[in-house]
Motif scaffolding. Sequence first.
Motif, PDB file in Angstrom:
ATOM      1  N   UNK A   1       0.835  -1.203   0.000  1.00 12.11           N
ATOM      2  CA  UNK A   1       0.000   0.000   0.000  1.00 12.11           C
ATOM      3  C   UNK A   1       0.873   1.258   0.000  1.00 12.11           C
ATOM      4  N   UNK A   2       1.866   1.318   0.865  1.00 15.91           N
ATOM      5  CA  UNK A   2       2.746   2.488   0.921  1.00 15.91           C
ATOM      6  C   UNK A   2       3.457   2.688  -0.411  1.00 15.91           C
ATOM      7  N   UNK A   3       3.885   1.600  -1.039  1.00 17.72           N
ATOM      8  CA  UNK A   3       4.569   1.679  -2.324  1.00 17.72           C
ATOM      9  C   UNK A   3       3.620   2.141  -3.422  1.00 17.72           C
TER      10      UNK A   3
ATOM     11  N   UNK B   1       9.031   7.357  -8.516  1.00 16.48           N
ATOM     12  CA  UNK B   1       9.050   7.963  -9.853  1.00 16.48           C
ATOM     13  C   UNK B   1      10.482   8.383 -10.167  1.00 16.48           C
ATOM     14  N   UNK B   2      10.823   9.604  -9.847  1.00 18.47           N
ATOM     15  CA  UNK B   2      12.185  10.104 -10.070  1.00 18.47           C
ATOM     16  C   UNK B   2      12.980  10.170  -8.780  1.00 18.47           C
ATOM     17  N   UNK B   3      12.307   9.977  -7.653  1.00 15.76           N
ATOM     18  CA  UNK B   3      12.955  10.018  -6.337  1.00 15.76           C
ATOM     19  C   UNK B   3      12.589   8.751  -5.585  1.00 15.76           C
ATOM     20  N   UNK B   4      13.306   8.410  -4.512  1.00 24.18           N
ATOM     21  CA  UNK B   4      12.964   7.222  -3.742  1.00 24.18           C
ATOM     22  C   UNK B   4      11.542   7.318  -3.180  1.00 24.18           C
ATOM     23  N   UNK B   5      10.872   6.180  -3.102  1.00 22.49           N
ATOM     24  CA  UNK B   5       9.493   6.157  -2.639  1.00 22.49           C
ATOM     25  C   UNK B   5       9.373   5.839  -1.160  1.00 22.49           C
ATOM     26  N   UNK B   6       8.167   5.441  -0.775  1.00 24.40           N
ATOM     27  CA  UNK B   6       7.846   5.180   0.632  1.00 24.40           C
ATOM     28  C   UNK B   6       8.655   4.021   1.209  1.00 24.40           C
TER      29      UNK B   6
ATOM     30  N   UNK C   1      14.799  15.678   1.883  1.00 17.87           N
ATOM     31  CA  UNK C   1      16.008  16.095   1.163  1.00 17.87           C
ATOM     32  C   UNK C   1      16.014  15.720  -0.315  1.00 17.87           C
ATOM     33  N   UNK C   2      15.305  14.652  -0.687  1.00 13.53           N
ATOM     34  CA  UNK C   2      15.352  14.216  -2.079  1.00 13.53           C
ATOM     35  C   UNK C   2      14.071  14.502  -2.848  1.00 13.53           C
TER      36      UNK C   2
END
Length: 152
Positions: free
Chosen positions: A3-5, A11-16, A120-121
């Motif tokens: 669910x978090x994912x 997308x272009x940055x790290x996810x949950x 930060x990202x």
Amino acid sequence: SALADTIIPVPDTPGALAAHVPAQVEALLANWASATSRTEILAALGRIEALGGGFTALSPAARHAALTPHDADALVVTAQPAPGSGVAGLLSGPQRRDRGYAVLRELVVLLYYYSEIGLTEELEWSPIPGRWDASVPLTASSRAISNGIGNF
């Protein structure tokens, strides 16, 4: 984790998942949530797992397709705070059709953006948004002065 994912994918940055949001949600459920909130959130997770015949087994695209209509239905506002309900009423916000899911979704988003990765990202910090051009040059004779009496 699925669910978090799905709510905050990569997308272009790290996810949950990279921000360790699922572990933080588990810790909040175990150590912080009231029994009522825990029950509502776990029931919402059970309803989500039933989507598509097993939400966690679906591909990311299929999870997104299954969650989108559920999200729209679960977040429908069923009641607004009563007028004159005071600060507690205003802080409670609107009532949603599936309160457990609404709280869970909000936790996922908040925990992501409060994480180091989210801050930060994903987000960009700008101390002064846009360009600042002084309209009046400051000199020793143009500085503001106070008489010390506290004229604010």
